[in-house]
Design a protein around this motif. Structure first.
Motif, mmCIF file in Angstrom:
data_model
loop_
_atom_site.group_PDB
_atom_site.id
_atom_site.type_symbol
_atom_site.label_atom_id
_atom_site.label_comp_id
_atom_site.label_asym_id
_atom_site.label_seq_id
_atom_site.Cartn_x
_atom_site.Cartn_y
_atom_site.Cartn_z
ATOM 1 N N ASP A 109 0.818 -1.542 0.044
ATOM 2 C CA ASP A 109 0.367 0.245 0.005
ATOM 3 C C ASP A 109 0.559 1.265 0.513
ATOM 4 O O ASP A 109 0.697 2.384 -0.740
ATOM 5 N N ARG A 113 0.939 4.083 -3.113
ATOM 6 C CA ARG A 113 -0.023 5.505 -2.295
ATOM 7 C C ARG A 113 1.682 6.819 -3.033
ATOM 8 O O ARG A 113 1.681 7.756 -2.485
ATOM 9 N N THR A 232 -4.398 -3.446 -4.323
ATOM 10 C CA THR A 232 -4.741 -3.787 -3.120
ATOM 11 C C THR A 232 -5.624 -2.071 -2.813
ATOM 12 O O THR A 232 -6.401 -1.873 -3.861
ATOM 13 N N GLU A 234 -5.030 0.836 -2.453
ATOM 14 C CA GLU A 234 -4.581 2.079 -2.895
ATOM 15 C C GLU A 234 -4.163 1.279 -4.672
ATOM 16 O O GLU A 234 -3.890 2.060 -5.076
#
Length: 464
Positions: A109, A113, A232, A234
């Motif tokens: 993640d 991000r 995921t 994200e």
């Protein structure tokens, strides 16, 4: 609300008012009672205008921003003025974030991000015009290399932990070749990463009783791909394409250095030689990478081209145009259609393969740089080089705006006037709606015809 009139004025001026208004409404609904965000916009008119342009220009970046409205602060902070970030700077920040992540899921993640936040930074400066188009490509390339190196490290750590195999000597290991726009350093928004994985097991005795090298490095490659491409919460970081590896989809995911060298010495085809013009080691063991690039250079530029091979490249281009270049109605495929990006790339690559053996200066990976090198070497007339360079820049700008909008590899300009108007406005065309659309179409036709004229002229000249 004092902010409303100013917002509505900016929305009306934007390239896609309805879309901008829709995203703004979602933003207001998302922040709810956090009126500090609205005060921030009121106190920073420049940020307000930027936010509206973002909402009007990119569906993908708008969606990410709306999931993370706290990033509004980053649009105001002074450090956002770091328009260009070095790869080392990106790697240091991502490394620190990953080190703080408690488990694999959190690391994946975190990787995504970081990638999306950097996309937002690059996209914002692109929309604002503070990043030149070529620098956008370099920044996107540096970001991809940073994420790829991090994914490789994550994968290696996971495989080592699960297999119990101690770390291999640094001089051996796995190297990753980037091809296409990644290898050329001119990555576009929403580009797949074209990768080839090559390993050197080093001393066979080191592996005795520990692991089978091919299986070990295959697991690392598989986990690297998964670390980037598995969805995921994200999203994904990058889509990965490994079809350019030796023997394509029928071949193993990873090759030993010896097998890679043998394949390209004895069995590789012309299109593979052409594809490896842009090949560059983008991650992995440095010593192995240097040896790998030497093998690639010998394969690509060890000789010139026979006349039959020039004709074969032309036939391959014609087949691509027949099979993938068409579009419905007035829509145009700016990549594979007549006078498109592939015309420029195939012509430039043909000239590099023809002359690169005798003229090392033309062994340049990025297309604009290769055009300049061919012209400087007297292998491409100045007028032809100018037509190719200007046409390529125009088409890449079109491609960039199409991809930035939806985060999809869109290469077909829409036929309907509304979509064309939005595209024209995003590219800076002024005047009335009809004038903007007409000017965009005229420029596209002019560049396409100029590119095809140069292409036809050079493929009609027999190879020497």
């Amino acid at each position: 609300m004092r902010l409303a009139p100013a917002l509505l004025t900016e929305i009306a001026r934007s390239a896609a008012p309805e879309r901008a208004l829709h995203h703004l409404a979602t933003f207001v609904s998302t922040i709810g009672a956090r009126t500090s965000y609205l005060h921030l916009l009121l106190e920073n008119p420049g940020v307000m205008r930027l936010l509206v342009r973002l909402f009007a220009t990119s569906e993908f970046l708008s969606a990410f921003f709306l999931r993370h409205p706290e990033l509004l602060d980053s649009l105001v902070r002074a450090d956002l003025m770091r328009i260009v970030r070095a790869r080392e700077d990106m790697a240091a920040e991502l490394g620190a974030r990953l080190a703080a992540a408690p488990d694999l899921e959190a690391r994946l993640d975190t990787l995504r991000r970081f990638r999306h936040e950097e996309f937002l930074r690059i996209g914002v400066h692109d929309i604002e015009g503070t990043l030149e188009p070529a620098e956008v490509g370099r920044q996107l390339t540096s970001l991809a290399e940073t994420c790829l190196a991090a994914a490789l490290a994550i994968a290696r750590g996971e495989v080592l932990a699960r297999s119990g195999v101690p770390d291999a000597p640094e001089s051996e290991g796995l190297a990753v070749l980037g091809l296409g726009t990644l290898g050329g350093g001119e990555l576009a928004y929403a580009s797949d990463l074209d990768l080839i994985f090559v390993y050197d097991p080093g001393d066979p005795a080191w592996w005795s009783g520990r692991a089978v090298p091919h299986e070990f490095f295959t697991r690392i490659a598989e986990r690297t791909i998964s670390a980037l491409a598995t969805p995921t919460r994200e999203g994904i970081a990058y889509r990965i394409d490994t079809r350019l590896r030796p023997s394509g989809n029928q071949g193993p995911l990873v090759s030993s250095l010896a097998a890679f060298a043998t394949y390209h010495r004895t069995g590789a085809r012309l299109w593979e030689r052409q594809a490896l013009i842009k090949a560059r080691v983008v991650a992995g063991a440095p010593a192995l990478g240097a040896r790998l690039e030497a093998i690639v250079a010998e394969f690509v530029y060890g000789r010139g081209l026979h006349p039959a091979e020039v004709a074969a490249i032309g036939d391959m281009r014609a087949r691509i145009e027949r099979e993938r270049g068409a579009a419905d109605g007035e829509a145009v495929n700016i990549k594979t259609g007549r006078g498109g990006l592939v015309d420029v790339e195939f012509l430039v690559q043909m000239l590099q393969l023809r002359h690169g053996h005798a003229h090392p200066a033309v062994r340049v990976r990025d297309t604009p740089g290769a055009i300049g090198a061919l012209a400087a070497a007297g292998l491409l007339p100045p007028a032809d080089a100018r037509a190719l360079a200007e046409g390529y820049a125009f088409l890449r700008a079109l491609e960039s705006r199409l991809r930035l909008e939806h985060n999809q590899p869109l290469e077909v300009t829409a036929a309907d006037a509304a979509a064309l108007l939005s595209l024209a406005r995003r590219l800076g065309y002024g005047g009335t709606e009809a004038e903007a659309v007409a000017a965009l179409r005229a420029d596209h036709m002019r560049h396409g015809e100029a590119i095809r004229a140069v292409y036809d002229r050079h493929f009609a000249v027999p190879a020497r």
